[in-house]
Scaffold this active site. Structure first.
Site, PDB file in Angstrom:
ATOM      1  N   ARG A  53       0.842  -1.227  -0.042  1.00 41.44           N
ATOM      2  CA  ARG A  53       0.165  -0.067   0.073  1.00 41.44           C
ATOM      3  C   ARG A  53       0.879   1.159  -0.066  1.00 41.44           C
ATOM      4  O   ARG A  53       2.043   1.131   0.131  1.00 41.44           O
ATOM      5  CB  ARG A  53      -0.959  -0.205   1.272  1.00 41.44           C
ATOM      6  CG  ARG A  53      -0.843  -0.702   2.614  1.00 41.44           C
ATOM      7  CD  ARG A  53       0.362  -0.193   3.240  1.00 41.44           C
ATOM      8  NE  ARG A  53       0.190   1.416   3.338  1.00 41.44           N
ATOM      9  CZ  ARG A  53       1.121   2.160   3.830  1.00 41.44           C
ATOM     10  NH1 ARG A  53       2.419   1.843   3.767  1.00 41.44           N
ATOM     11  NH2 ARG A  53       0.906   3.367   3.808  1.00 41.44           N
ATOM     12  N   ALA A  55       0.871   5.190  -2.219  1.00 43.60           N
ATOM     13  CA  ALA A  55       0.632   5.343  -3.465  1.00 43.60           C
ATOM     14  C   ALA A  55       2.010   4.706  -4.617  1.00 43.60           C
ATOM     15  O   ALA A  55       1.654   4.380  -5.275  1.00 43.60           O
ATOM     16  CB  ALA A  55       0.487   6.871  -3.652  1.00 43.60           C
ATOM     17  N   ASP A 244      -1.966  10.856  -1.954  1.00 42.34           N
ATOM     18  CA  ASP A 244      -2.256   9.739  -2.996  1.00 42.34           C
ATOM     19  C   ASP A 244      -2.507  10.427  -4.374  1.00 42.34           C
ATOM     20  O   ASP A 244      -2.453   9.726  -5.270  1.00 42.34           O
ATOM     21  CB  ASP A 244      -3.578   8.735  -2.539  1.00 42.34           C
ATOM     22  CG  ASP A 244      -3.139   8.025  -1.462  1.00 42.34           C
ATOM     23  OD1 ASP A 244      -3.062   8.586  -0.296  1.00 42.34           O
ATOM     24  OD2 ASP A 244      -2.721   6.723  -1.867  1.00 42.34           O
TER      25      ASP A 244
HETATM   26  O1  MRU Z   1      -4.516   3.442   2.302  1.00 44.58           O
HETATM   27  P1  MRU Z   1      -3.086   3.527   2.278  1.00 44.58           P
HETATM   28  O2  MRU Z   1      -2.492   2.917   3.398  1.00 44.58           O
HETATM   29  O3  MRU Z   1      -2.498   3.033   0.860  1.00 44.58           O
HETATM   30  O4  MRU Z   1      -2.886   5.078   2.354  1.00 44.58           O
HETATM   31  C1  MRU Z   1      -1.465   5.534   2.243  1.00 44.58           C
HETATM   32  C2  MRU Z   1      -1.309   7.053   2.292  1.00 44.58           C
HETATM   33  O5  MRU Z   1      -2.262   7.879   2.572  1.00 44.58           O
HETATM   34  C3  MRU Z   1      -0.167   7.623   2.249  1.00 44.58           C
HETATM   35  O6  MRU Z   1      -0.070   8.815   2.978  1.00 44.58           O
HETATM   36  C4  MRU Z   1       0.160   7.970   0.881  1.00 44.58           C
HETATM   37  O7  MRU Z   1      -0.162   6.879  -0.091  1.00 44.58           O
HETATM   38  C5  MRU Z   1       1.618   8.421   0.248  1.00 44.58           C
HETATM   39  S1  MRU Z   1       2.582   7.487   0.391  1.00 44.58           S
HETATM   40  C6  MRU Z   1       3.976   7.910   0.191  1.00 44.58           C
END
Ligand code: MRU
Length: 369
Positions: A53, A55, A244
């Site tokens: 997980r 982004a 994201d």
């Molecule tokens: O639901 P997730 O764990 O994938 O959410 C991740 C986030 O919200 C992060 O802050 C975002 O993806 C940035 S990662 C460099």
């Protein structure tokens, strides 16, 4: 970054040259388990079920998913099928579509017999590019931390608040929000991180705390509602979060709860920065609040919690009354006006349309095509 002195990335090509290894993030912080992905479906499920997980890592996994798909069927319909399977794995992080578009642009024009090899080569490039971009974010974000150090009394610690996990686990290495933190730590700057637990999946408590702890960065886990209090009492020098998807107007979509932290930061004159690699900018989305799709996830993430019992077992317990409805919006959008700056690989930008377009002209041109 390091896990007990040993360098790790979140995803890699295995020694066999074709299968893909990834840390199973669903098991952290309790168990460090490496999963092996051997098919396009494996990659899609890993993204959907949040084995991986964050982004940028979602994008990197999708790129390798395309490479795995090309081993299975490199025909034109095979390419279309792989793209269609992967692109719907999670809706909000635009890095997924960005990586798949990059892969398709490389693969579509070439002979199907050459596609598997070309796909691995392009996926490897995307992975290395992520690491390079994050090094750039580290260097640019460090200047902000150094400016705070310069204002502080000698020996005082810089306190950073972060939300969710935008650390190395969410990228290939370094992280985005954590990249300047790791670099500052490496340079001997006294730095301490307030880690929002980040309900409902607790990526802060489970993942950010784990990676900071294993790399040796001082940190404290706090319940999500604590940030405002800390800011009122001068205990946060700056907030740095990940994202994201950033809209063309500078609106920032990130893990649910980010918006409330930005509001608290605004009210207390605490600088609120967002760290992002350029593939996270979606120039096709004009207005983040109106147009970024917000993932809604299973209610069990809200009703249930999993943890380790005193006798060492992992156990899931229900914390919400049976029958109470729950809502689980996974992301929210922070309007650009609440963001102090966007820390990118090309500098710290104002969160507005003109600054984003000027810094990444090649991306604006591509999105207009
Ligand atoms: O639901 P997730 O764990 O994938 O959410 C991740 C986030 O919200 C992060 O802050 C975002 O993806 C940035 S990662 C460099």
């Amino acid at each position: 970054m390091k896990v007990d002195g040993k360098h790790f990335r979140s995803i890699w090509r295995e020694r066999d040259g074709w299968s893909v290894g990834a840390i199973d993030q669903r098991r952290l912080p309790h168990e460090f388990i490496v999963a092996k992905l051997t098919s396009c479906d494996d990659a899609a499920v890993a993204i959907r079920d949040m084995l991986v997980r964050g982004a940028p890592l979602i994008g990197a996994t999708a790129a390798y998913g395309m490479a795995l798909a090309m081993r299975e069927d490199s025909s034109d319909p095979g390419l279309r099928r792989a793209y269609a399977t992967l692109v719907v794995a999670r809706p909000t992080a635009i890095n997924l579509k960005w990586a798949l578009d990059e892969m398709r642009a490389t693969l579509a024009p070439i002979d199907p017999v050459e596609r598997a090899e070309a796909a691995y080569a392009r996926a490897d490039e995307i992975v290395e590019q992520d690491v390079e971009i994050n090094r750039g974010i580290a260097a640019n974000g460090l200047t902000l931390i150094e400016a705070i150090v310069a204002k502080k009394k000698p020996g005082e610690t810089v306190n950073v608040l972060t939300h969710c996990n935008a650390g190395w686990l969410a990228t290939v290495d370094w992280g985005t929000a954590t990249a300047p933190i790791y670099l500052a730590h490496e340079r001997g700057i006294r730095i301490h991180v307030w880690v929002d637990e980040t309900r409902p999946r607790n990526q802060g408590a489970s993942l950010t705390a784990w990676e900071l702890g294993h790399h040796g960065v001082p940190h404290t886990v706090i319940p999500d509602n604590t940030g405002g209090h800390l800011m009122q009492h001068g205990m946060v020098d700056l907030a740095i979060v990940g994202t994201d998807r950033v809209a063309a107007n500078g609106d920032v979509c990130n893990k649910i709860g980010t918006y409330l932290k930005a509001l608290a930061a605004h009210d207390n004159n605490v600088p609120f920065y967002v760290a992002l690699p350029s593939p996270t900018i979606d120039f096709a989305v004009d207005d983040g609040i109106r147009d970024i799709p917000i993932e809604q996830r299973s209610g069990t993430e809200v009703t249930d919690m999993t943890g380790r019992t005193a006798d060492g077992r992992l156990e899931t317990v229900r914390i919400v009354p049976e029958g109470s409805p729950v809502a689980n919006y996974a992301f929210d959008v922070t309007p650009a006006r609440l963001v102090t700056g966007l820390i990118t690989e090309r500098g710290v930008l104002k969160p507005d349309r003109a600054s984003l377009a000027a810094a990444f002209p090649e991306r604006t041109a591509a999105s207009a095509e």
